[in-house]
Write a protein that holds these residues in place. Sequence first.
Motif, PDB file in Angstrom:
ATOM      1  N   ALA A  35      24.639  26.104  28.803  1.00 55.87           N
ATOM      2  CA  ALA A  35      24.381  27.156  27.823  1.00 55.87           C
ATOM      3  C   ALA A  35      23.138  27.951  28.201  1.00 55.87           C
ATOM      4  N   TRP A  36      23.144  29.222  27.863  1.00 53.93           N
ATOM      5  CA  TRP A  36      21.980  30.093  28.055  1.00 53.93           C
ATOM      6  C   TRP A  36      21.279  30.206  26.716  1.00 53.93           C
ATOM      7  N   GLU A  37      20.131  29.574  26.601  1.00 48.84           N
ATOM      8  CA  GLU A  37      19.405  29.540  25.341  1.00 48.84           C
ATOM      9  C   GLU A  37      18.007  30.120  25.518  1.00 48.84           C
TER      10      GLU A  37
ATOM     11  N   ASP B  47      25.314  28.726  23.007  1.00 52.53           N
ATOM     12  CA  ASP B  47      24.491  29.774  23.605  1.00 52.53           C
ATOM     13  C   ASP B  47      23.838  30.711  22.608  1.00 52.53           C
TER      14      ASP B  47
ATOM     15  N   HIS C 207      22.402  34.642  32.991  1.00 53.73           N
ATOM     16  CA  HIS C 207      23.245  33.547  32.563  1.00 53.73           C
ATOM     17  C   HIS C 207      23.357  32.496  33.668  1.00 53.73           C
TER      18      HIS C 207
ATOM     19  N   SER D 255      29.111  24.864  25.662  1.00 55.37           N
ATOM     20  CA  SER D 255      28.521  26.118  26.121  1.00 55.37           C
ATOM     21  C   SER D 255      29.592  27.199  26.081  1.00 55.37           C
TER      22      SER D 255
END
Length: 209
Positions: free
Chosen positions: A165-167, A137, A159, A71
């Motif tokens: 991770a920001w997906e 991400d 976030h 991430s």
Amino acid sequence: HTVTVPDFEMTRTEITNAQYRVCMEAGVCSAPITDPDNYFDLTGYENHPVTHVEWQQARLFCLFAMGRLPSESEWEFAARSRGLDILYPWGNDLPTEELVVTYPQTEYPIPVCSRPDGNTAQELCDMSGNVQEYVQDTWHNTYDCDQGPGCDNGDTGAHPDDGSAWETAAIGKVVRGDPIDENADWDLTNRIRYAFGLSYSITGFRCAR
């Protein structure tokens, strides 16, 4: 933006041409794109970071290696020697030729771990310089899409603060690290948006788990 990052492991080096070829020979990974700047098939470049692969190819290699792409939070935590308040992987000393390859004094990219004095405290190589690195991400231009000017593509949310991770459905992917070119700063604030599905001569990756 404060993030708590759980323990994880990360490959010491950027993934090399030789390592990527193992995945190809296993029938899992597809070849990097053919390009005059790509030395993947040339003898003597086995220990150079693999480039000219797109994000999905990088992700597939890491799965093959029993890992995943890091991430963005993990990448920065590792690049900052476990989250220290420093400008560069090696600390706050200004970049020199002994710490990071400076443009245009050498061929690009270079073999991994060619500048050990620039390693992190945990001995990770090339977290600055050499090639930029894909992370898991999706790109967002702020840490909180519901505050301030908002995010591209109409994304909402913020976030995560757990190191994950920001997906989202947006197609841009985050690339971290600064490659050796005439515009390089080599500091750890550099983050770039790359289009999903494209490959680049200045971009590689490493894996985490």
